[in-house]
Design an enzyme around this catalytic site. Structure first.
Site, PDB file in Angstrom:
ATOM      1  N   SER A   1       0.817  -1.218   0.000  1.00 36.36           N
ATOM      2  CA  SER A   1       0.000   0.000   0.000  1.00 36.36           C
ATOM      3  C   SER A   1       0.849   1.266   0.000  1.00 36.36           C
ATOM      4  O   SER A   1       0.361   2.354  -0.271  1.00 36.36           O
ATOM      5  CB  SER A   1      -0.954   0.010   1.201  1.00 36.36           C
ATOM      6  OG  SER A   1      -0.240   0.206   2.392  1.00 36.36           O
TER       7      SER A   1
ATOM      8  N   LYS B   1       0.237   4.020   6.473  1.00 39.74           N
ATOM      9  CA  LYS B   1      -0.410   5.019   5.609  1.00 39.74           C
ATOM     10  C   LYS B   1       0.171   6.409   5.847  1.00 39.74           C
ATOM     11  O   LYS B   1       0.769   6.675   6.880  1.00 39.74           O
ATOM     12  CB  LYS B   1      -1.924   5.074   5.918  1.00 39.74           C
ATOM     13  CG  LYS B   1      -2.722   3.827   5.573  1.00 39.74           C
ATOM     14  CD  LYS B   1      -3.022   3.752   4.096  1.00 39.74           C
ATOM     15  CE  LYS B   1      -3.932   2.570   3.787  1.00 39.74           C
ATOM     16  NZ  LYS B   1      -3.327   1.272   4.178  1.00 39.74           N
TER      17      LYS B   1
END
Lengths: 195, 195
Positions: free
Chosen positions: B117, B154
């Site tokens: 990610s 993230k």
DNA sequence: CTTGAAACTGAACGATCGTTCTTTTATGTA
DNA sequence: TACATAAAAGAACGATCGTTCAGTTTCAAG
């Protein structure tokens, strides 16, 4: 009056001392650190710390810390596993990045990456590459190489036609050294520090 | 008969001893290392090594190595500058990765990256992220966060609507935490070691 | 050459190191 | 409670530590 310390607290006290002073405490200093009134009590603790691998004895029977004592970081599992409880933290192995990354100190250098030719290999401008000199590059290794008088970071590949240096960036083309090729060293690690 | 050593050779001898034994040599041992026949000759060298910043004296006047002595890697310039001559190598500052990367040892952990990610931020599966716990994330920091019972890596971003967690991968969508958000720590560095 | 400063030798010294020994205290077992 | 075992206290010891001091060597400047 100093209360009784358990092993963990003693190791932490030792670690703090070692980091602060850059050396092991003497028995007298440990007596203070551990809250004993007799140096002899320290001898028992030292024996146990040797048995558990926090300390070791060198050639002349002299005390020295192991990497388990001097390491500065804890290695946990995967990101997906999240953060452990304090108890699990305590279990985690301490590790030294120096020891983990640098195998041959006298031949290892850090260079700053300037271009984006290896961007698709996750190496960005500004990153540090840990380069080991004098190592023979294997197929697919990332190397610091001088091709036709210019130093660059490339994949080292060997095929039927000879040696090819591949960038990890579709914008650039593979290179076949014409005049000369010098492989300065092999990239052993990439380090990126956020400010 | 051991010939006269210059400062550089003495530093190298000290460094080797320290790395091997995990402690500073005594004056008697230094006498051997440096090739002197008198311990008193060592005192002069020690004074000079203190002046040049290789050694320092602690609280009780005890000798301790500085990071300049114990560091394991040389920091050079840019990749484009290539490798320096042996003389220039000697000039390069030694540095410790532990010291460079880890600010608060007790709050710093290494986690293994599992997903892709953050691939566009140059963080690949298998990389290690150095995470500092208890640090308040700033806008744009990469964080290890638990959103709705799952831990991920993230970008941490704050806008008018609140907090948003952005992946660095076009295949994934930004996340707005619904039920809960726990920021485990802030990523201070990324480390990738090639096998 | 002479002179002076710095580096080194070699012996000695007090301080402190890690260990050893005996005695005392704490802790668990029957 | 009585007993056994282990841990800690406290004093003492030889070894070795880092330092000091006086004398010697080295070497460059005058």
């Amino acid at each position: 009056m100093p209360r009784v310390m358990n092993i963990g607290e003693r190791v932490r006290a030792l670690r703090a001392f070692y980091r602060r002073e850059g050396r092991m405490p003497t028995y007298e200093e440990m007596r203070g650190l551990f809250g004993y009134r007799s140096k002899n009590a320290v001898a028992g603790v030292v024996r146990r710390l040797c048995a558990t691998g926090y300390l070791k004895r060198g050639a002349a029977g002299r005390l020295a810390p192991t990497s388990r004592l001097t390491a500065v970081t804890r290695l946990l599992g995967a990101v997906a596993a999240g953060f452990p409880s304090p108890a699990e933290e305590e279990m985690a192995d301490m590790m030294s990045l120096d020891e983990y990354l640098v195998e041959r100190p006298e031949a290892t250098f850090l260079l700053t990456v300037s271009g984006d030719s290896m961007i698709e290999a996750g190496i960005q401008p500004g990153d540090l590459v840990l380069v080991e000199k004098g190592r023979i590059p294997r197929n697919g290794d990332i190397v610091v190489a001088q091709v036709d008088d210019e130093w660059t970071l490339k994949y080292f590949r060997r095929d039927r036609e000879g040696i090819r240096l591949d960038p990890a960036n579709r914008a650039y083309a593979p290179i076949r050294p014409k005049r000369s090729l010098v492989v300065g060293g092999v990239v052993r690690a990439v380090i990126r520090k956020y400010i």
